[in-house]
Enzyme design. Structure first.
Site, mmCIF file in Angstrom:
data_model
loop_
_atom_site.group_PDB
_atom_site.id
_atom_site.type_symbol
_atom_site.label_atom_id
_atom_site.label_comp_id
_atom_site.label_asym_id
_atom_site.label_seq_id
_atom_site.Cartn_x
_atom_site.Cartn_y
_atom_site.Cartn_z
ATOM 1 N N GLY A 1 0.883 2.882 5.351
ATOM 2 C CA GLY A 1 2.037 3.085 6.244
ATOM 3 C C GLY A 1 1.633 3.868 7.483
ATOM 4 N N GLY B 1 0.818 -1.215 0.000
ATOM 5 C CA GLY B 1 0.000 0.000 0.000
ATOM 6 C C GLY B 1 0.845 1.255 0.000
ATOM 7 N N GLY C 1 2.407 4.824 1.377
ATOM 8 C CA GLY C 1 2.956 5.272 2.657
ATOM 9 C C GLY C 1 1.976 6.092 3.482
ATOM 10 N N PRO C 2 1.440 7.187 2.900
ATOM 11 C CG PRO C 2 1.426 9.214 1.788
ATOM 12 C CD PRO C 2 1.750 7.769 1.594
ATOM 13 C CD GLU D 1 19.013 1.379 10.818
ATOM 14 O OE1 GLU D 1 19.870 2.135 10.321
ATOM 15 O OE2 GLU D 1 19.247 0.673 11.813
ATOM 16 C CB CYS E 1 20.859 4.858 3.338
ATOM 17 S SG CYS E 1 21.192 3.170 3.839
HETATM 18 P P1 NAD Z 1 10.351 7.134 2.212
HETATM 19 O O1 NAD Z 1 10.594 7.680 3.547
HETATM 20 O O2 NAD Z 1 9.618 7.948 1.228
HETATM 21 O O3 NAD Z 1 9.551 5.749 2.280
HETATM 22 C C1 NAD Z 1 9.960 4.679 3.099
HETATM 23 C C2 NAD Z 1 8.746 3.874 3.477
HETATM 24 O O4 NAD Z 1 7.877 4.676 4.276
HETATM 25 C C3 NAD Z 1 7.911 3.391 2.296
HETATM 26 O O5 NAD Z 1 7.399 2.111 2.562
HETATM 27 C C4 NAD Z 1 6.783 4.404 2.273
HETATM 28 O O6 NAD Z 1 5.610 3.920 1.677
HETATM 29 C C5 NAD Z 1 6.571 4.666 3.750
HETATM 30 N N1 NAD Z 1 5.914 5.933 4.075
HETATM 31 C C6 NAD Z 1 5.910 7.082 3.357
HETATM 32 N N2 NAD Z 1 5.168 8.017 3.982
HETATM 33 C C7 NAD Z 1 4.704 7.456 5.130
HETATM 34 C C8 NAD Z 1 3.913 7.928 6.206
HETATM 35 N N3 NAD Z 1 3.427 9.153 6.245
HETATM 36 N N4 NAD Z 1 3.655 7.079 7.230
HETATM 37 C C9 NAD Z 1 4.152 5.830 7.235
HETATM 38 N N5 NAD Z 1 4.911 5.328 6.229
HETATM 39 C C10 NAD Z 1 5.192 6.126 5.190
HETATM 40 O O7 NAD Z 1 11.786 6.722 1.679
HETATM 41 P P2 NAD Z 1 12.176 6.107 0.295
HETATM 42 O O8 NAD Z 1 12.189 7.202 -0.703
HETATM 43 O O9 NAD Z 1 11.379 4.901 0.000
HETATM 44 O O10 NAD Z 1 13.673 5.596 0.585
HETATM 45 C C11 NAD Z 1 14.769 6.389 0.451
HETATM 46 C C12 NAD Z 1 15.245 6.885 1.800
HETATM 47 O O11 NAD Z 1 15.512 5.799 2.684
HETATM 48 C C13 NAD Z 1 16.568 7.622 1.711
HETATM 49 O O12 NAD Z 1 16.501 8.806 2.459
HETATM 50 C C14 NAD Z 1 17.564 6.658 2.315
HETATM 51 O O13 NAD Z 1 18.702 7.236 2.863
HETATM 52 C C15 NAD Z 1 16.759 5.987 3.334
HETATM 53 N N6 NAD Z 1 17.361 4.703 3.668
HETATM 54 C C16 NAD Z 1 17.969 4.544 4.884
HETATM 55 C C17 NAD Z 1 18.573 3.337 5.211
HETATM 56 C C18 NAD Z 1 19.248 3.118 6.509
HETATM 57 O O14 NAD Z 1 19.473 1.970 6.864
HETATM 58 N N7 NAD Z 1 19.581 4.126 7.273
HETATM 59 C C19 NAD Z 1 18.529 2.289 4.313
HETATM 60 C C20 NAD Z 1 17.923 2.494 3.094
HETATM 61 C C21 NAD Z 1 17.321 3.705 2.789
#
Ligand code: NAD
Length: 462
Positions: free
Chosen positions: A207, A201, A203-204, A245, A279
């Site tokens: 999630g 599904g 994120g907003p 993370e 990341c």
């Molecule tokens: P994102 O934050 O947009 O999405 C991550 C997840 O969160 C997705 O499943 C998304 O659907 C969900 N999500 C989005 N909005 C939400 C909300 N309001 N409530 C709950 N869930 C929500 O990130 P992305 O673009 O998918 O991934 C890239 C980012 O992830 C980069 O900033 C990267 O650095 C980071 N990252 C960090 C690590 C780490 O281990 N530190 C590893 C991989 C990626």
């Protein structure tokens, strides 16, 4: 590509209550390859209920039996590794060889490590006149990104199951097919119904409903710092445990005594792998002023070799974002020595391997996470200057130090504000704790430290 038209709930694929769907697109040619349900709040609620109902029995299952299920999971993932690699390539766009060597292989190693840890971990200890029990935290909401789609799922689900927790997974909208394949593997491994549940599904929608659900005890999130901040606020209001993370802007510090060619070549390879969507990528290369010009020439030549090898970015928005950063770098006065903002291909969301020289620490491209194949090379005057630059961002996820002798590199690494440092090109270790200092996150994944995130202690006094 094979896709399920339901959600994996309480041990079976069931129709989603929501009628919405997500179209899965191949980023290399922009074709729609599948569609999956976009679950809503009702689906999340059903999944959390299933996980809650399964919790008492799974938490009481002997660790040896939980370890046996994880070993079976590892075996299924290993048996299906080609299918995993093909699926990741189809929905993420990474070259097949990289999908095989990293996207499929690393999760097998991580699942294996938790099969082993579950069997050996001391879930009870004696502290003076107390017996301390390490008990599962409860129902885990796992919310994962797309960039290492299977690794990030396994890095949460395997330790959660090892600890005796039950899980609801909400994977990234761009890579749901890998998550569905993982759910099939969990099923084949004989994990009892309700212990693991999958709701694909947005994120907003899904999630957010999952993070807010009162039946969830721990939210484990990997993704952007912006969303992580919101999740932490939601979890904080409900006093839920949270593990984050988040993003990074890691420094690759090349000290004057280092083997420059090796440090630069490995550094460029690190940034270009997975099209820069890592990341922990070392996106800032720090070079002493006396060796700066040589390093720039080496880096430009190294980047050019990736022109035909690099995969696309995951979607059009990411591609546009990365191109925007490249344009900003030029506008702020950095010098392009490889790549640039122009699309290198007609179709697909490709960005050319890009290298900037003359980057100063205050520039946007030296401060913000770009998440694309873009390297910035910065000049330092002396070691103190290098340390100031290395530590001078809000992030602290990873980094690298190169020096002629290891002790010199280690002395520098001790002063870095970051969660991981590779010394002279050190290898990935699936047992070493992974996680961030500062705004790169809260908590650790992998190995015994990753398992501890899913446990809470109870002390019995005698
Ligand atoms: P994102 O934050 O947009 O999405 C991550 C997840 O969160 C997705 O499943 C998304 O659907 C969900 N999500 C989005 N909005 C939400 C909300 N309001 N409530 C709950 N869930 C929500 O990130 P992305 O673009 O998918 O991934 C890239 C980012 O992830 C980069 O900033 C990267 O650095 C980071 N990252 C960090 C690590 C780490 O281990 N530190 C590893 C991989 C990626």
């Amino acid at each position: 590509m094979k896709a399920h038209d339901g959600i994996y709930l309480d041990g079976a694929w069931r129709p989603a209550a929501s009628r919405d769907v997500i179209e899965v697109v191949d980023p290399a040619d922009e074709r729609v390859i599948a569609q999956v349900p976009a679950g809503g709040a009702e689906d999340v609620d059903a999944a959390v209920r299933a996980a809650r109902a399964a919790l008492p029995a799974w938490a009481a299952t002997p660790p040896a039996e939980r370890a046996a299920r994880l070993a079976a999971l590892r075996d299924v993932l290993a048996a299906r590794k080609d299918e995993i690699a093909e699926t990741v390539t189809a929905e993420l766009g990474s070259p097949l060889a990289f999908s095989q060597a990293v996207h499929a292989a690393v999760p097998i190693a991580v699942a294996a490590s938790y099969a082993d840890l579950a069997a050996r971990h001391p879930f009870e200890e004696q502290v003076g006149n107390s017996t301390v029990l390490h008990e599962p935290v409860g129902v885990v909401a796992a919310i994962t990104p797309w960039n290492y789609p299977l690794h990030q799922i396994v890095a949460k689900v395997a330790p959660a199951l090892a600890a005796g927790c039950t899980v609801v997974l909400k994977p990234a909208e761009d890579t749901p097919l890998t998550a569905q394949l993982f759910a099939e593997a969990v099923h084949e491994a004989g994990v009892p119904a309700g212990v693991f549940n999958l709701v694909t599904g947005l994120g907003p929608v899904a999630g957010q409903a999952l993070a807010e659900h009162p039946g969830v005890d721990l939210v484990s999130f990997t993704g952007s710092t912006a969303v992580g901040r919101r999740i932490a606020a939601v979890a904080g209001a409900a006093i839920k445990k949270v593990a984050l993370e988040l993003g990074g802007k890691s420094a690759n510090v090349i000290l004057p005594s280092a083997d420059l060619a090796r440090a630069v070549n490995v550094g460029v390879a690190n940034v270009m792998s997975n099209s820069g969507q890592t990341c922990s990528a070392w996106t800032r290369m720090l070079v002493h002023r006396d060796r700066y010009d040589e390093a720039v020439t080496l880096a430009a030549a190294a980047a050019a070799k990736y022109a035909d090898r690099i995969g696309p970015l995951v979607n059009a928005a990411q591609r546009d974002r990365v191109r925007g950063y490249i344009e900003k770098g030029v506008a702020e006065g950095a010098r392009l020595v490889a790549g640039g903002p122009e699309s290198p291909r007609e179709r697909g969301w490709f960005v050319a391997p890009t290298v900037f020289a003359d980057v100063t620490p205050d520039m946007t491209i030296a401060q913000e996470e770009i998440f694309g194949p873009v390297l910035s090379i910065l000049r330092y005057e002396d070691e103190e200057d290098a340390l100031r630059i290395a530590n001078g961002t809000v992030y602290g996820l990873a980094g690298a130090v190169w020096a002629g002798e290891e002790p010199e590199a280690v002395a520098f690494a001790r002063r870095m504000d970051t969660g991981q440092v590779d010394i002279n090109g050190g290898r990935f270790n699936p047992l070493a704790p992974f996680g961030g200092y500062k705004q790169s996150g809260v908590g650790r994944e992998l190995g015994a430290h990753g398992l501890a995130e899913y446990l809470q202690t109870k002390s019995l006094q005698f």
